[in-house]
Design a protein around this motif. Structure first.
Motif, PDB file in Angstrom:
ATOM      1  N   ARG A  65       0.857  -1.313  -0.121  1.00 34.01           N
ATOM      2  CA  ARG A  65      -0.046   0.058   0.146  1.00 34.01           C
ATOM      3  C   ARG A  65       0.773   1.136  -0.134  1.00 34.01           C
ATOM      4  O   ARG A  65       0.598   2.506  -0.604  1.00 34.01           O
ATOM      5  N   ARG A  67       3.301   1.928  -1.505  1.00 37.98           N
ATOM      6  CA  ARG A  67       3.781   2.569  -2.834  1.00 37.98           C
ATOM      7  C   ARG A  67       2.952   2.586  -3.990  1.00 37.98           C
ATOM      8  O   ARG A  67       3.172   2.758  -4.988  1.00 37.98           O
ATOM      9  N   GLU A  68       1.581   2.509  -3.592  1.00 39.10           N
ATOM     10  CA  GLU A  68       0.571   2.471  -4.492  1.00 39.10           C
ATOM     11  C   GLU A  68       0.398   3.986  -5.027  1.00 39.10           C
ATOM     12  O   GLU A  68       0.218   4.165  -6.426  1.00 39.10           O
TER      13      GLU A  68
END
Length: 191
Positions: A65, A67-68
């Motif tokens: 999450r 690096r979303e």
């Protein structure tokens, strides 16, 4: 005060303070730690407590999450355990003797007033306090509440959004939510 300590009639327990040396540390080469696993009159405080459930979120999910979004930010909650106050009973089961390195005086009795790192349930207590703070602010700050509940690992909050403005806005909201529980971030880092 001494009068309050002497008039208390409930259960008491003394814990042992000791030094922890970190000669390489520039900020705190020596700090005092409290050993709640030490024995006092045949009793070990940590043996009376359940650890509590493991409330850490899944680390792999957190990293994915994180690096979303295109811009990431992180913040470390300052002195998280020290923010959480102990009840009167718990304070008296966290008594200790201290004489401020002055061997010419008798040690005085003190109580710890906040959660101690060595307490068996400390991690669970802190996680519950942080989550409760987030839940209590969910109506007013839903995004911040959601981030605190799903993207916090121990005392580190990590998140990403698609723009720097979104990140800074969310960080400001998280600060507002944390403040209601007396928590605060040392410093936010944006990348």
């Amino acid at each position: 005060s001494d009068a309050e300590l002497n008039s208390y009639k409930g259960q008491i327990h003394y814990i042992l303070p000791h030094e922890v040396m970190k000669p390489d540390s520039t900020s705190t080469p020596c700090r005092i730690a409290f050993n709640t696993s030490s024995n006092y009159l045949g009793h070990v405080l940590n043996e009376y407590w359940a650890k509590g459930p493991d409330l850490l979120i899944n680390l792999l999910g957190l990293i994915l999450r994180f690096r979303e979004g295109l811009v990431a930010f992180t913040g470390d909650i300052s002195k998280m355990y020290h923010v959480i106050k102990l009840s009167m009973l718990d304070q008296h089961t966290h008594r200790y003797k201290w004489r401020s390195f002055n061997l010419s005086i008798q040690p005085q009795t003190y109580v710890m007033t906040s959660v101690s790192f060595g307490d068996k349930p400390a991690a669970t207590i802190s996680a519950v306090a942080l989550r409760k703070t987030a839940e209590m602010n969910a109506d007013e700050h839903p995004a911040a509440s959601q981030t605190i509940q799903t993207n916090t690992y121990v005392d580190d909050i990590i998140e990403s959004k698609d723009s720097m403005d979104e990140c800074k806005q969310l960080a400001e909201e998280i600060d507002l939510v944390l403040k209601t529980g007396n928590f605060h971030i040392k410093e936010w880092f944006f990348t």
